[in-house]
Scaffold this motif. Structure first.
Motif, PDB file in Angstrom:
ATOM      1  N   ILE A   1      56.427  14.582  76.835  1.00 48.87           N
ATOM      2  CA  ILE A   1      55.028  14.843  76.504  1.00 48.87           C
ATOM      3  C   ILE A   1      54.408  13.521  76.055  1.00 48.87           C
ATOM      4  CG2 ILE A   1      53.451  16.131  75.028  1.00 48.87           C
ATOM      5  CD1 ILE A   1      55.653  18.239  74.702  1.00 48.87           C
ATOM      6  N   ALA A   2      53.332  13.123  76.686  1.00 47.86           N
ATOM      7  CA  ALA A   2      52.707  11.839  76.371  1.00 47.86           C
ATOM      8  C   ALA A   2      52.161  11.819  74.946  1.00 47.86           C
ATOM      9  CB  ALA A   2      51.574  11.553  77.361  1.00 47.86           C
ATOM     10  N   ASN A   3      52.308  10.686  74.290  1.00 49.56           N
ATOM     11  CA  ASN A   3      51.696  10.413  72.976  1.00 49.56           C
ATOM     12  C   ASN A   3      52.178  11.340  71.866  1.00 49.56           C
ATOM     13  OD1 ASN A   3      50.031   8.369  74.167  1.00 49.56           O
ATOM     14  ND2 ASN A   3      48.669   9.993  74.917  1.00 49.56           N
ATOM     15  N   LEU A   4      53.363  11.894  72.007  1.00 48.88           N
ATOM     16  CA  LEU A   4      53.920  12.734  70.949  1.00 48.88           C
ATOM     17  C   LEU A   4      54.443  11.843  69.832  1.00 48.88           C
ATOM     18  CD1 LEU A   4      54.220  15.842  70.784  1.00 48.88           C
ATOM     19  CD2 LEU A   4      56.595  15.542  71.478  1.00 48.88           C
TER      20      LEU A   4
ATOM     21  N   ARG B   1      61.333  16.800  68.192  1.00 50.24           N
ATOM     22  CA  ARG B   1      60.113  17.379  68.750  1.00 50.24           C
ATOM     23  C   ARG B   1      59.994  16.951  70.208  1.00 50.24           C
ATOM     24  NH1 ARG B   1      54.040  15.774  66.608  1.00 50.24           N
ATOM     25  NH2 ARG B   1      52.892  17.310  67.860  1.00 50.24           N
ATOM     26  N   GLY B   2      59.562  17.854  71.073  1.00 53.55           N
ATOM     27  CA  GLY B   2      59.373  17.492  72.461  1.00 53.55           C
ATOM     28  C   GLY B   2      59.744  18.619  73.407  1.00 53.55           C
ATOM     29  N   VAL B   3      60.360  18.254  74.556  1.00 51.68           N
ATOM     30  CA  VAL B   3      60.733  19.230  75.590  1.00 51.68           C
ATOM     31  C   VAL B   3      62.199  19.059  75.940  1.00 51.68           C
ATOM     32  CG1 VAL B   3      58.457  19.584  76.616  1.00 51.68           C
ATOM     33  CG2 VAL B   3      59.836  17.634  77.364  1.00 51.68           C
TER      34      VAL B   3
ATOM     35  N   GLY C   1      65.368  12.499  68.243  1.00 51.47           N
ATOM     36  CA  GLY C   1      64.046  12.403  67.615  1.00 51.47           C
ATOM     37  C   GLY C   1      62.978  12.994  68.502  1.00 51.47           C
ATOM     38  N   ILE C   2      62.455  12.212  69.441  1.00 47.86           N
ATOM     39  CA  ILE C   2      61.575  12.749  70.473  1.00 47.86           C
ATOM     40  C   ILE C   2      62.445  13.297  71.590  1.00 47.86           C
ATOM     41  CG2 ILE C   2      59.864  12.187  72.237  1.00 47.86           C
ATOM     42  CD1 ILE C   2      58.596  12.240  69.558  1.00 47.86           C
ATOM     43  N   TRP C   3      62.379  14.599  71.805  1.00 46.59           N
ATOM     44  CA  TRP C   3      63.169  15.232  72.856  1.00 46.59           C
ATOM     45  C   TRP C   3      62.589  14.894  74.219  1.00 46.59           C
ATOM     46  CZ3 TRP C   3      63.232  20.882  70.557  1.00 46.59           C
ATOM     47  CH2 TRP C   3      63.957  20.893  69.358  1.00 46.59           C
ATOM     48  N   GLN C   4      63.457  14.589  75.170  1.00 45.19           N
ATOM     49  CA  GLN C   4      63.062  14.310  76.540  1.00 45.19           C
ATOM     50  C   GLN C   4      63.983  15.025  77.509  1.00 45.19           C
ATOM     51  OE1 GLN C   4      62.990  10.081  77.234  1.00 45.19           O
ATOM     52  NE2 GLN C   4      61.036   9.817  76.182  1.00 45.19           N
ATOM     53  N   ALA C   5      63.452  15.344  78.680  1.00 43.74           N
ATOM     54  CA  ALA C   5      64.236  15.965  79.740  1.00 43.74           C
ATOM     55  C   ALA C   5      64.378  14.994  80.904  1.00 43.74           C
ATOM     56  CB  ALA C   5      63.575  17.257  80.200  1.00 43.74           C
TER      57      ALA C   5
ATOM     58  N   SER D   1      56.342  13.846  86.960  1.00 40.49           N
ATOM     59  CA  SER D   1      55.092  13.744  86.213  1.00 40.49           C
ATOM     60  C   SER D   1      55.369  13.845  84.721  1.00 40.49           C
ATOM     61  CB  SER D   1      54.147  14.874  86.630  1.00 40.49           C
ATOM     62  OG  SER D   1      54.642  16.134  86.155  1.00 40.49           O
ATOM     63  N   GLU D   2      54.355  13.529  83.916  1.00 37.88           N
ATOM     64  CA  GLU D   2      54.441  13.858  82.497  1.00 37.88           C
ATOM     65  C   GLU D   2      54.495  15.376  82.342  1.00 37.88           C
ATOM     66  OE1 GLU D   2      50.994  12.136  80.759  1.00 37.88           O
ATOM     67  OE2 GLU D   2      51.831  10.108  80.697  1.00 37.88           O
ATOM     68  N   ALA D   3      55.092  15.812  81.252  1.00 42.34           N
ATOM     69  CA  ALA D   3      55.131  17.241  80.964  1.00 42.34           C
ATOM     70  C   ALA D   3      53.758  17.708  80.508  1.00 42.34           C
ATOM     71  CB  ALA D   3      56.173  17.525  79.889  1.00 42.34           C
ATOM     72  N   TYR D   4      53.330  18.878  81.004  1.00 43.61           N
ATOM     73  CA  TYR D   4      52.026  19.425  80.623  1.00 43.61           C
ATOM     74  C   TYR D   4      52.169  20.926  80.362  1.00 43.61           C
ATOM     75  CZ  TYR D   4      51.836  20.690  85.644  1.00 43.61           C
ATOM     76  OH  TYR D   4      52.118  21.178  86.897  1.00 43.61           O
TER      77      TYR D   4
END
Length: 341
Positions: A172-175, A198-200, A148-152, A237-240
Motif C-alpha cells: 500500500i503506497a505511503n503507509l 501494518r499493510g497487506v 513492520g510494513i507488511w508486503q506481499a 500494481s500497487e495494492a488498492y
C-alpha cells in the motif's frame, strides 16, 4: 449445503489454518496446525483424508520440529506429486518454508526439506493460500513478509515447483508504521506478535480470461485490497482497496470453469475485528464487484482462515471452527444451485 467437522476427538488445545485439496484418487485431504497455543514450540502440522462414505480419518501428525509450525498448504504438481508446504519458526517475520512430497495421495510423505535453501527473508512459497497454475504452466504462490510494513509478492516457479524466484513487491503506497507500534487490541487467540505491523499479506490469486493475473489481500486497513499483473506475476500494481471489508484475517478465492469467482472471508471492517460471520461471495466481472451468496457461519466465535477449492460443480470450503475443530462445507454451484442473496 453440507457441513462436516473433520476432527472427532481433539487432542490438542486448538486447531487453525486449514488447507484443502481434492485427491486425484478421489476424496479430499485437509491439513491444519494444532498444539497448546498458536506460536508455541509444540505446534505441529496434522492431516486427515476423506476417501469414502465412512467420513474423515483420524488426524495424523505430519510435521513437527523444534520451533512452531504454521500455515500448511497442499498443492499438486503436474506429475501427480502432492506437495505440503508449511512455515516453521517462533517469529513470523523470520519463519522459513519447508516442503514435503507424497507420491500416494497423502498416505505417506517424504522428510521435510527447505523450499528455498538459506532463505532468511521470512519464508518463501505460499504463505497461506494455494498456489495457482497459469495457462502457460507457470506456478504462482501468494507470499508475504511481516517486517513492520507488511508486503506481499508472488513466488514464481517455471519448473513446476522445483525452484522459485520472487516477483516485485506488492504494498500500500505511503503507509506509515513506527517500529514497535501495536496496531490493535483483540482477544483473538493468535500469537501476540501478530498485533504489530501494518499493510497487506496472504494473497489469494487468479488468472482472468485475458491472461492477466490478480490477487486479493488481507489487510490491516479495514478493506480487502487488490493488485494486478499484466506479465504473469513478474511485476504488480500497487495494492488498492475494493469495496468488501476485511478484519485483518485470512480470505481465499477460486475461479470456476465458467469464469465466476467465489470468495470466502469475514466481511468485518475492524482491524483485528470479529471473525464471524464467515461468508461466501461471487463475482461475474473478474472481481470488480461482488454479491453475497450466503453465510457459512453467523454464531459468536471464531470462524476464519478459509480455504476454497472447486471440482466441477462441487465447491469445498474448509475453515477454523471456533479453534476447536476444522469444518468442511460442500456446496453445488450449478445453474440451479447457489445464487446471490
Amino acid at each position: 449445503m453440507h457441513k462436516e467437522l473433520v476432527i472427532k476427538h481433539l487432542q490438542q488445545n486448538f486447531c487453525h489454518a486449514s488447507t484443502l485439496v481434492k485427491l486425484r484418487m478421489g476424496g479430499l485431504m485437509c491439513c491444519w496446525f494444532s498444539g497448546s497455543h498458536e506460536g508455541e514450540a509444540d505446534v505441529a502440522i496434522y492431516g486427515a483424508r476423506r476417501v469414502d462414505d465412512t467420513g474423515w480419518s483420524a488426524p495424523v501428525k505430519l510435521a513437527d520440529g523444534a520451533a512452531a509450525n504454521w500455515n500448511p498448504v497442499l498443492f499438486y504438481r503436474e506429475d501427480g506429486t502432492l506437495l505440503l508446504f508449511y512455515k516453521q519458526g517462533q517469529q513470523i517475520a523470520s519463519w522459513r518454508t519447508l516442503v514435503m512430497q507424497s507420491a500416494d495421495d497423502g498416505v505417506s510423505w517424504s522428510e521435510p526439506a527447505e523450499l528455498v535453501p538459506g532463505d532468511v527473508s521470512g519464508g518463501r512459497g505460499p504463505v497461506r493460500n494455494k498456489p495457482i497454475r497459469l495457462a502457460s504452466g507457470r506456478v504462482l504462490a501468494g507470499a508475504s513478509t511481516e517486517h513492520g510494513i507488511w508486503q506481499a509478492f508472488a513466488d514464481i516457479s517455471d519448473d513446476d515447483g522445483c525452484t522459485w524466484r520472487k516477483s516485485s513487491p506488492v504494498a500500500i503506497a505511503n503507509l506509515r508504521y513506527e517500529a514497535g507500534e501495536k496496531t490493535a487490541e483483540s482477544d483473538i487467540a493468535v500469537s501476540a506478535q501478530s498485533f504489530y505491523g501494518r499493510g497487506v499479506i496472504q494473497p489469494s490469486m487468479w488468472q482472468s480470461a485475458d491472461g492477466g493475473v490478480h490477487m486479493l489481500l488481507r489487510s490491516s486497513e479495514g478493506f480487502i485490497y487488490r493488485a494486478d499483473s499484466a506479465d504473469e506475476g513478474e511485476t504488480w500494481s500497487e495494492a488498492y482497496p475494493i469495496t468488501l471489508p476485511n478484519n485483518n484475517s485470512g480470505l481465499d478465492l477460486v475461479r470456476l470453469a465458467d469464469g465466476k469467482l467465489l470468495l470466502v472471508c469475514n466481511p468485518v471492517a475492524a482491524n483485528w475485528g470479529m471473525r464471524s460471520p464467515l461468508s461466501l461471495f461471487a463475482s461475474e466481472d473478474d472481481g470488480y464487484t461482488w454479491s453475497k451468496l450466503c453465510d457459512l457461519e453467523t454464531s459468536k466465535g471464531e470462524f476464519s482462515y478459509p480455504a476454497i477449492i472447486a471440482a466441477g460443480e462441487d465447491v469445498y470450503v474448509s475453515y477454523t471452527y471456533d479453534r476447536k475443530n476444522i469444518a468442511v462445507v460442500s456446496v453445488k454451484v450449478g445453474k440451479n444451485s447457489l445464487r446471490s442473496m
